[in-house]
Enzyme design. Structure first.
Site, PDB file in Angstrom:
ATOM      1  CB  ALA A  49      -0.932  -0.017   1.212  1.00 53.68           C
ATOM      2  CG  HIS A  50      -1.189   4.888   0.896  1.00 51.90           C
ATOM      3  ND1 HIS A  50      -0.922   5.600   2.040  1.00 51.90           N
ATOM      4  CD2 HIS A  50      -2.408   4.330   1.081  1.00 51.90           C
ATOM      5  CE1 HIS A  50      -1.936   5.501   2.878  1.00 51.90           C
ATOM      6  NE2 HIS A  50      -2.847   4.724   2.320  1.00 51.90           N
ATOM      7  CG  ASN A  51       2.898   7.349   2.043  1.00 55.54           C
ATOM      8  OD1 ASN A  51       1.775   7.544   1.560  1.00 55.54           O
ATOM      9  ND2 ASN A  51       3.865   8.263   1.986  1.00 55.54           N
TER      10      ASN A  51
END
Length: 331
Positions: A241-243
């Site tokens: 997922a993001h980051n």
């Protein structure tokens, strides 16, 4: 491709147990061994198959002593599996059809920098302001968005999708259908319960020697970067997922899901179907047994985790030994 037993003995500094100067014509498993076949034996799990194999030769460890008579020639080496893998690489290189040049139709945008000896397959799309290093192979139906950077000798297999601003290092491999830089799963919920997407204005960075499996998705950062560290290998059907930040030389097996903003350290291993909650920190040398559900941080690392919620493996096994012997209460 063919090898002779004396050739392999010389190449691997091996000791031969058996005196047949046979020609080996193919690699095989112990179970599927046949005349001319070369296999390897390195795990007690395959003891029965080893003594029953019909392969002509088998790579074994130098300290191995058969407990029963065996039919194949035994080539004793320091590391049977490693030697076998070297031969697999030779077979693979021989079977691969060389790719070079530009196939049409394909598209390339404005102000693109392309290194030497790049292959671009039919129906591939290269956006604007892209930088492509030397020796890169872009197979048919690959999409590369604007402002992407691709390092030397990287391979993008058919159907890979690389979103804008992604940075890919040298000698990376992106397998078919992988999506790098897709929008993260970020939404803001209004008072009435409706949700509005938060745009992802960050990007993904894959460092050198990273491999990404088929149909794996790596989301762009909401802001900043989603990072996969040097030498990390990611299996098929994984969601990052993001980051998220993943350290170097980490292995991630199929169907793992890592939620947003989590950090995974160096030299870690996440078994198949492991789930990692968001905003956690896992230190170096963390091993998660398959289907572990990691719901809290283990920042010190150097631990093997099992179960859901996941905790230290030895304690999990002790608890499970008691649990499976519990007798249901009678009403």
């Amino acid at each position: 491709m063919q090898w002779t037993i004396p050739e392999l003995v010389k190449r691997f500094g091996a000791k031969l147990m058996g005196g047949v100067d046979a020609v080996l014509t193919h690699l095989c498993t112990l179970e599927e061994g046949s005349s001319g076949g070369l296999s390897f034996f390195s795990s007690p799990q395959y003891t029965t198959a080893f003594y029953q194999t019909k392969a002509t030769a088998v790579l074994v460890a130098k300290n191995f002593k058969p407990a029963l008579p065996v039919a194949p020639n035994l080539i004793a080496v320091e590391d049977p599996y490693s030697c076998f893998c070297r031969l697999i690489e030779e077979v693979y290189e021989e079977k691969m059809v060389p790719k070079w040049g530009i196939e049409f139709p394909s598209y390339i945008g404005r102000q693109v920098t392309v290194g030497e000896n790049v292959y671009r397959g039919a129906f591939s799309y290269i956006g604007h302001h892209v930088v492509i290093g030397k020796g890169v192979k872009i197979y048919p139906h690959v999409y590369v968005g604007d402002y992407v950077t691709i390092g030397d000798d990287t391979i993008l297999y058919s159907g890979a999708k690389i979103a804008a601003y992604t940075v890919i290092g040298s000698r990376c491999v992106i397998h078919a259908g992988a999506v790098i830089g897709s929008p993260g799963f970020g939404f803001i919920t209004h008072a009435d319960g409706s949700a509005k997407r938060i745009p992802s204005v960050g990007h993904v960075v894959l460092e050198d020697d990273v491999e990404i499996g088929a149909h794996t998705t790596i989301d762009a950062a909401t802001v900043g970067r989603t990072i996969v560290g040097q030498g990390t290998k990611v299996d098929n059907l994984v969601q990052i997922a993001h980051n998220v930040q993943i350290g170097k030389h980490t292995g991630i097996a199929a169907q793992v899901g890592i939620a947003g903003s989590t950090r995974v350290g160096d030299y870690s291993k996440l078994g198949g179907q492991t789930g990692v909650a968001g905003h956690l920190q896992l230190g170096d040398h963390v091993t998660a047994v398959g289907r572990a559900g990691i719901t809290r941080s283990f920042p010190k690392g150097n631990i093997t985790l099992s179960g859901t919620p996941a905790f230290e493996n030895k304690k999990f096994l002790a608890c499970y030994a008691r649990f499976k012997n519990l007798t249901p209460s009678k009403k």
